[in-house]
Design a protein around this motif. Structure first.
Motif, PDB file in Angstrom:
ATOM      1  N   GLU A  39      -3.323  -0.964  -2.851  1.00 34.52           N
ATOM      2  CA  GLU A  39      -4.475  -1.649  -3.454  1.00 34.52           C
ATOM      3  C   GLU A  39      -5.822  -1.008  -3.101  1.00 34.52           C
ATOM      4  O   GLU A  39      -6.865  -1.504  -3.511  1.00 34.52           O
ATOM      5  CB  GLU A  39      -4.508  -3.139  -3.067  1.00 34.52           C
ATOM      6  CG  GLU A  39      -3.266  -3.913  -3.473  1.00 34.52           C
ATOM      7  CD  GLU A  39      -2.985  -3.782  -4.970  1.00 34.52           C
ATOM      8  OE1 GLU A  39      -3.933  -3.929  -5.770  1.00 34.52           O
ATOM      9  OE2 GLU A  39      -1.827  -3.511  -5.337  1.00 34.52           O
ATOM     10  N   LYS A  40      -5.810   0.108  -2.372  1.00 30.07           N
ATOM     11  CA  LYS A  40      -7.078   0.725  -1.974  1.00 30.07           C
ATOM     12  C   LYS A  40      -7.507   1.819  -2.949  1.00 30.07           C
ATOM     13  O   LYS A  40      -6.681   2.524  -3.544  1.00 30.07           O
ATOM     14  CB  LYS A  40      -6.981   1.301  -0.559  1.00 30.07           C
ATOM     15  CG  LYS A  40      -6.876   0.215   0.507  1.00 30.07           C
ATOM     16  CD  LYS A  40      -7.112   0.761   1.890  1.00 30.07           C
ATOM     17  CE  LYS A  40      -7.054  -0.349   2.927  1.00 30.07           C
ATOM     18  NZ  LYS A  40      -8.150  -1.327   2.766  1.00 30.07           N
ATOM     19  N   VAL A  41      -8.833   1.941  -3.075  1.00 23.93           N
ATOM     20  CA  VAL A  41      -9.447   2.968  -3.911  1.00 23.93           C
ATOM     21  C   VAL A  41     -10.149   3.948  -2.972  1.00 23.93           C
ATOM     22  O   VAL A  41     -11.029   3.552  -2.198  1.00 23.93           O
ATOM     23  CB  VAL A  41     -10.457   2.360  -4.902  1.00 23.93           C
ATOM     24  CG1 VAL A  41     -11.138   3.449  -5.717  1.00 23.93           C
ATOM     25  CG2 VAL A  41      -9.755   1.353  -5.818  1.00 23.93           C
ATOM     26  N   ILE A  42      -9.750   5.204  -3.046  1.00 23.57           N
ATOM     27  CA  ILE A  42     -10.227   6.222  -2.103  1.00 23.57           C
ATOM     28  C   ILE A  42     -10.930   7.347  -2.857  1.00 23.57           C
ATOM     29  O   ILE A  42     -10.435   7.829  -3.879  1.00 23.57           O
ATOM     30  CB  ILE A  42      -9.050   6.815  -1.300  1.00 23.57           C
ATOM     31  CG1 ILE A  42      -8.203   5.712  -0.654  1.00 23.57           C
ATOM     32  CG2 ILE A  42      -9.559   7.813  -0.269  1.00 23.57           C
ATOM     33  CD1 ILE A  42      -8.916   4.879   0.371  1.00 23.57           C
ATOM     34  N   ALA A  43     -12.070   7.762  -2.356  1.00 25.57           N
ATOM     35  CA  ALA A  43     -12.779   8.926  -2.891  1.00 25.57           C
ATOM     36  C   ALA A  43     -12.685  10.063  -1.884  1.00 25.57           C
ATOM     37  O   ALA A  43     -12.879   9.851  -0.686  1.00 25.57           O
ATOM     38  CB  ALA A  43     -14.240   8.590  -3.164  1.00 25.57           C
ATOM     39  N   ILE A  44     -12.384  11.266  -2.359  1.00 23.08           N
ATOM     40  CA  ILE A  44     -12.266  12.438  -1.493  1.00 23.08           C
ATOM     41  C   ILE A  44     -13.127  13.549  -2.081  1.00 23.08           C
ATOM     42  O   ILE A  44     -12.919  13.966  -3.224  1.00 23.08           O
ATOM     43  CB  ILE A  44     -10.806  12.928  -1.389  1.00 23.08           C
ATOM     44  CG1 ILE A  44      -9.880  11.801  -0.948  1.00 23.08           C
ATOM     45  CG2 ILE A  44     -10.711  14.115  -0.433  1.00 23.08           C
ATOM     46  CD1 ILE A  44      -8.398  12.165  -0.995  1.00 23.08           C
ATOM     47  N   THR A  45     -14.095  14.031  -1.330  1.00 24.97           N
ATOM     48  CA  THR A  45     -14.914  15.128  -1.837  1.00 24.97           C
ATOM     49  C   THR A  45     -14.169  16.449  -1.645  1.00 24.97           C
ATOM     50  O   THR A  45     -13.455  16.652  -0.664  1.00 24.97           O
ATOM     51  CB  THR A  45     -16.286  15.187  -1.130  1.00 24.97           C
ATOM     52  OG1 THR A  45     -16.112  15.525   0.252  1.00 24.97           O
ATOM     53  CG2 THR A  45     -17.010  13.858  -1.247  1.00 24.97           C
ATOM     54  N   GLY A  46     -14.342  17.330  -2.623  1.00 26.61           N
ATOM     55  CA  GLY A  46     -13.694  18.634  -2.556  1.00 26.61           C
ATOM     56  C   GLY A  46     -12.189  18.561  -2.617  1.00 26.61           C
ATOM     57  O   GLY A  46     -11.484  19.300  -1.924  1.00 26.61           O
ATOM     58  N   ALA A  47     -11.653  17.689  -3.475  1.00 27.03           N
ATOM     59  CA  ALA A  47     -10.202  17.472  -3.513  1.00 27.03           C
ATOM     60  C   ALA A  47      -9.531  18.148  -4.700  1.00 27.03           C
ATOM     61  O   ALA A  47      -8.397  17.815  -5.037  1.00 27.03           O
ATOM     62  CB  ALA A  47      -9.884  15.982  -3.518  1.00 27.03           C
ATOM     63  N   ILE A  51      -7.478  21.563   1.435  1.00 27.14           N
ATOM     64  CA  ILE A  51      -7.210  20.405   2.291  1.00 27.14           C
ATOM     65  C   ILE A  51      -7.416  19.107   1.512  1.00 27.14           C
ATOM     66  O   ILE A  51      -6.616  18.175   1.613  1.00 27.14           O
ATOM     67  CB  ILE A  51      -8.109  20.439   3.542  1.00 27.14           C
ATOM     68  CG1 ILE A  51      -7.663  21.582   4.471  1.00 27.14           C
ATOM     69  CG2 ILE A  51      -8.055  19.111   4.283  1.00 27.14           C
ATOM     70  CD1 ILE A  51      -8.551  21.770   5.692  1.00 27.14           C
ATOM     71  N   GLY A  52      -8.481  19.034   0.729  1.00 25.83           N
ATOM     72  CA  GLY A  52      -8.764  17.811  -0.019  1.00 25.83           C
ATOM     73  C   GLY A  52      -7.647  17.425  -0.963  1.00 25.83           C
ATOM     74  O   GLY A  52      -7.287  16.245  -1.081  1.00 25.83           O
ATOM     75  N   LEU A  53      -7.072  18.417  -1.643  1.00 23.97           N
ATOM     76  CA  LEU A  53      -5.972  18.144  -2.577  1.00 23.97           C
ATOM     77  C   LEU A  53      -4.737  17.681  -1.818  1.00 23.97           C
ATOM     78  O   LEU A  53      -4.027  16.767  -2.260  1.00 23.97           O
ATOM     79  CB  LEU A  53      -5.654  19.397  -3.399  1.00 23.97           C
ATOM     80  CG  LEU A  53      -4.613  19.241  -4.509  1.00 23.97           C
ATOM     81  CD1 LEU A  53      -5.063  18.232  -5.555  1.00 23.97           C
ATOM     82  CD2 LEU A  53      -4.331  20.601  -5.167  1.00 23.97           C
ATOM     83  N   GLY A  54      -4.485  18.271  -0.649  1.00 28.75           N
ATOM     84  CA  GLY A  54      -3.365  17.835   0.173  1.00 28.75           C
ATOM     85  C   GLY A  54      -3.532  16.402   0.631  1.00 28.75           C
ATOM     86  O   GLY A  54      -2.578  15.613   0.620  1.00 28.75           O
ATOM     87  N   ILE A  55      -4.749  16.043   1.041  1.00 28.52           N
ATOM     88  CA  ILE A  55      -5.027  14.670   1.456  1.00 28.52           C
ATOM     89  C   ILE A  55      -4.800  13.716   0.291  1.00 28.52           C
ATOM     90  O   ILE A  55      -4.220  12.637   0.444  1.00 28.52           O
ATOM     91  CB  ILE A  55      -6.475  14.538   1.970  1.00 28.52           C
ATOM     92  CG1 ILE A  55      -6.696  15.406   3.204  1.00 28.52           C
ATOM     93  CG2 ILE A  55      -6.810  13.081   2.291  1.00 28.52           C
ATOM     94  CD1 ILE A  55      -8.171  15.569   3.562  1.00 28.52           C
ATOM     95  N   ALA A  56      -5.284  14.111  -0.887  1.00 26.79           N
ATOM     96  CA  ALA A  56      -5.130  13.264  -2.071  1.00 26.79           C
ATOM     97  C   ALA A  56      -3.656  12.983  -2.359  1.00 26.79           C
ATOM     98  O   ALA A  56      -3.273  11.839  -2.647  1.00 26.79           O
ATOM     99  CB  ALA A  56      -5.781  13.932  -3.283  1.00 26.79           C
TER     100      ALA A  56
END
Length: 285
Positions: A39-47, A51-56
């Motif tokens: 249910e969470k909405v997360i924003a990731i800069t540089g994704a 690294i950002g894409l991996g986190i996403a």
């Protein structure tokens, strides 16, 4: 611990300031102790890569409702492939060195989903060269993105958390170079920017805890991205890893994701103001 006093202060004695009450960060009685981003909405800069894409990807795999990449770059093949697996992974073209662009992107997320629960301030850049060769414009470009970009992303999102009454989480990507020099790819300015990022998290965590906002950072070591692909192909790689100690390989960006998920989740409700080194023990002593 003795029970809190219920005595009424004597007449004329100063009363506690209740104009800015603290947000309780205690988990609710029906809290689920599963580590999840459901249910969470997360924003990731540089994704859109690295690294950002991996986190996403790891956030989506851990049930995040929506993940937004805020990136100036156009989505590449890897980004598009992840969107096919997870349709709720979305991209908004954003210049994180522009406060106006950041605010516009955050407002769009809230308009589309009704909320925002977490931010990963991950966008950054590096340049590896001897310290004698850096000029002022190169330093200003790096500080503008790595430090000012992270700061204003956090500030703008924190204001949105407060406006929405959300006890949000902010995680910044620092670096092991904030602790020690990188012999494999030295860059004094880059290490300085990441030390600034790691340090600012401590004070932001202290200032914003009364709003229920948590601020932490993660310091990756050697991670396989477009910026580091050349490192393990260097003929000196083996010798350099002997000097560092630790695991003799680069990390897959997704290996960092579990720590980000933890810090973004409600399971870390009492975790704020810390840095987590994820570096295969590199620099851990």
């Amino acid at each position: 611990m003795p029970p809190a006093s219920t005595d009424t202060p004597p007449s004329g004695e100063a009363k506690a300031d209740t104009s800015a009450p603290f947000q309780s960060t205690m988990p609710a009685s029906n809290f689920s102790w599963q580590i999840t981003l459901a249910e969470k909405v997360i924003a990731i800069t540089g994704a859109n890569r690295g690294i950002g894409l991996g986190i996403a990807e790891v956030c989506m795999a851990n049930s995040a409702k929506f993940v937004y990449s805020l990136d100036l770059m156009e989505p590449g093949e890897d980004t598009i492939a992840l969107q096919k697996c997870y349709p709720n992974f979305r991209c908004i073209q954003t210049d994180v060195t522009s406060e106006e662009s950041i605010e516009k992107a955050i407002n769009q997320i809230v308009e589309e989903t009704g909320r925002i629960d977490g931010l990963v301030a991950n966008a950054g850049m590096t340049k590896h060269q001897p310290a004698m060769n850096f000029d002022r414009p190169q330093l200003e470009q790096m500080f503008d993105l790595n430090v000012f970009g992270s700061y204003f992303c956090a500030q703008i999102v924190a204001r949105k958390f407060i406006a929405l009454g959300i006890k949000g989480s902010i995680v910044m990507t620092a670096s092991m170079t904030s602790y020690r020099p990188n012999r494999a790819a030295p860059s004094a300015p880059y290490g300085a920017t990441k030390a600034a990022v790691r340090n600012m998290c401590h004070t932001l965590a202290m200032e914003w805890s009364k709003h229920g906002i948590r601020v932490n950072s993660i310091s990756p070591g050697f991670v396989r991205t477009a910026m580091t692909y050349y490192i393990e192909n260097s003929p000196e790689w083996g010798n350099k890893m002997e000097n560092y100690g630790g695991m003799p390989r680069l990390a897959d960006p997704r290996e960092l994701g579990g720590a980000y998920v933890y810090l973004l989740s409600d399971g870390s409700s009492y975790t704020t103001g810390i840095d987590i080194p994820i570096a295969g023990v590199v620099g851990a002593w």
